[in-house]
Design a protein around this motif. Sequence first.
Motif, short mmCIF file in Angstrom:
data_model
loop_
_atom_site.label_atom_id
_atom_site.label_comp_id
_atom_site.label_asym_id
_atom_site.label_seq_id
_atom_site.Cartn_x
_atom_site.Cartn_y
_atom_site.Cartn_z
N HIS A 1 -0.59 4.83 8.26
CA HIS A 1 -0.14 4.02 7.11
C HIS A 1 -0.66 4.59 5.80
CE1 HIS A 1 -4.00 1.94 6.69
NE2 HIS A 1 -3.54 1.40 5.60
N HIS B 1 -9.58 4.52 1.79
CA HIS B 1 -9.65 3.07 1.56
C HIS B 1 -9.99 2.27 2.83
CE1 HIS B 1 -5.64 3.21 3.18
NE2 HIS B 1 -5.45 1.91 3.02
N ASP B 2 -9.46 2.68 3.98
CA ASP B 2 -9.70 1.91 5.21
C ASP B 2 -10.60 2.65 6.20
OD1 ASP B 2 -8.23 -0.32 4.55
OD2 ASP B 2 -6.35 0.50 5.31
N GLU C 1 1.14 -0.16 -0.11
CA GLU C 1 0.70 -0.57 1.22
C GLU C 1 1.54 -1.72 1.76
OE1 GLU C 1 -2.97 0.14 3.17
OE2 GLU C 1 -3.96 -0.55 1.35
FE LIG Z 1 -4.76 0.06 4.22
#
Ligand SMILES: [Fe+2]
Length: 447
Positions: free
Chosen positions: A275, A308-309, A398
């Motif tokens: 993603h 970010h993740d 996102e």
């Molecule tokens: Fe994310």
Amino acid sequence: MSQILVISDNEILNQLYVTNLEVYLGAKVTLVDATKKGVELFKKSVPDLVITLNMINGHDSASEIHNYIVLNKYKSRLIVIGNPGKEMDSVIVVPNSYNLQNLIRSCAKELGVTAKDMAEKEMPQYYPIEQEFLSKLREVPCSVYIQMKNGNYTMVAKKGDTIGETIKQFVKEGITTLYVNSLDRLLIINMISLSIVDFLKNTEGLDTTEKSEAVKTGFNFASQSFTTSPEVTAEIVNIANACTKVMEEIVNETPSLKKLLSILNSQRDGYVYTHSILAAYVSNHIIRRVSWGGESHIEKINFVLFFHDIMLAPIYLKHPTLKYEEDLLFSDALNDKEKEVVLNHARLAAEVIVTYKRAPIGADLLIKQHHGITNGIGFAIDFKDDISPLSKIVLISEAFVEEFMKLRDQNPDYILDVKKIIEVLTEKFKKTTYKKIIETLENFPGN
Ligand SMILES: [Fe+2]
Ligand SMILES: [Fe+2]
């Protein structure tokens, strides 16, 4: 044995602090979650060192404990984590709560523990390295081990050996994790990073699938190092910067989101990686259509999407069937500690990135705000104007990707209906500033 009192109500930090202080300093660590409880403990035995978060539950814990020590003329040294509002005599301040290295160094100094003492105490003795990374090296820079069924370690290669064939054999036997002595871990991380970066810098001639494979290796290695050995900042930033450039190439040479997804799916990649690349594709489209957007924004957003993740990567690895972030919070499969990480993942990643010298300026802020909340804790429902315009682009990209993937989960033959997704986004993000960004998606390429 030195006595350390830690006053902190932050569950994640508690875990990190107690383990590391015990391992590196050989100290006895007592943990309490309220200033009052800390004061009570002084009556039983006076600690050599007190570490407190600056604020605990709305109380100025730093001043309270400082006043208490001064008033009673205790010899205990005090370290404050955070940014105290006023200066206090002979108090050491560690501003970043996630900078363990700095904290441990400050504690060692106060307790008179030398670097040599710490190296001898360094545990665990072996540091795991996955075969997919080790096989990037032509020669190993130190001895390599495997763990036997009885728990012992056996050396399988020594410094200077070529290891490729040996690794292939192990993989056949189902052994995919190898080990180095933990004192050699910085050396091996450094060598592997160099070889990954070198590969990423020479991608011309590779097709998109091969490029994505290279970025994925970089992503996986960076995320593993980031979560297990956060001190290797230079290596991680080098990999991230090299990956960012290749991500841009991938985005530019792929005609549609669907095509990109099929490239990613064909490699059975994890959700965090997949993603992030898809969101890079969408945000690239947006940046090129907002009046103020430029090349530097694309680079910054790609860097942000890379990290970010990253805190969630170990959780997804453990629970491969789970997908969307907000679902993680409600899943019975996750324990409380993992849920705590999910809730705080934006803030935690930002706190590490802020210590990276060569990260794009402001990347930490964008990472912190990537769920629409300024302090990086939790997920916004009501999206406000208190976050930066670039953060809004990250959020919308996102959300677009998530909507697309959810529809595709329901129907593998789903044909991207941009108009429909825009309707969903307009419903979700009500403010005009967000709507302006969403409008740039009207001519987003379909299938
Ligand atoms: Fe994310
Ligand atoms: Fe996230």
